[in-house]
Design an enzyme around this catalytic site. Sequence first.
Site: not given
Ligand code: PGA
Length: 251
Positions: A8, A10, A94, A96, A166, A172, A212
């Site tokens: 992903n 983003k 997601h 976000e 998640e 993140g 992460s």
């Molecule tokens: P990350 O994000 O690996 O940077 O923690 C995962 C995600 O949001 O899908």
Amino acid sequence: MKPLIVANWKMNPTTLAEAKRLSDLIKKGIKRIRNVEVVICPPFIYLATSDKRQATKIKLGAQDCFWEEKGAFTGGISPKMLKNLGCEYVILGHSERRRYFSETDEMINKKIKVALKAKLKPIFCIGETEEERNREEAQNVLKIQIKKGLAKISKKEIKNLIFAYEPVWAIGTSNPCDQSTAQTMSLLIKKIISQLYNRNIARNTRVLYGGSVNSENARNYIKEARMDGLLVGGASLDAQEFIKIIETVSP
Ligand code: PGA
């Protein structure tokens, strides 16, 4: 089932040249790796330029879509457009999107339905926040997200849907969820699916872990916690690190 590793990206990178470079490096790096399904989800504007030849092995996904097929929806991208462009997957719900774009369970449900109708495979993200976990509401939050997100979705359709557990506090943050918690939540998701649909569907439903993930912890989620794959954010923007993740999960 082959592990499914999804990148992903983003809202990255900021130039088309960088996007091409990153995907070329990944393609080259994983050429010899077998039995892992790899999906890259770049920003919409880079999708059209991506290499969709069968031989490249990497599959394409989008990070979101709108809930209508076409029409007067300024700025919207429809699942049908994505499908016609060669996408196979779409990330939906997601955290976000829920946070910065005010997406509700009801909106996500509409998106999942239209995506399934367009024959895309939704990667449906669910997970609790830190406060919810501290209040011991994590399991209940997941139940509500699943029930509302899957409202009026039939047994036949659900087979093409993939879950991504998640936990919001692990995204993140360099603070990944421990493997036993990820496994517990994955089993809970399958239990809910078994109750909403049936045991056979639950058994065949794929649940990914995201939050992460890096080349150090990736293997354990697959081998120890028995997750069916990973949704990788930050680490997927570093070609070498992402290739390492794919290598370590390869059976
Ligand atoms: P990350 O994000 O690996 O940077 O923690 C995962 C995600 O949001 O899908």
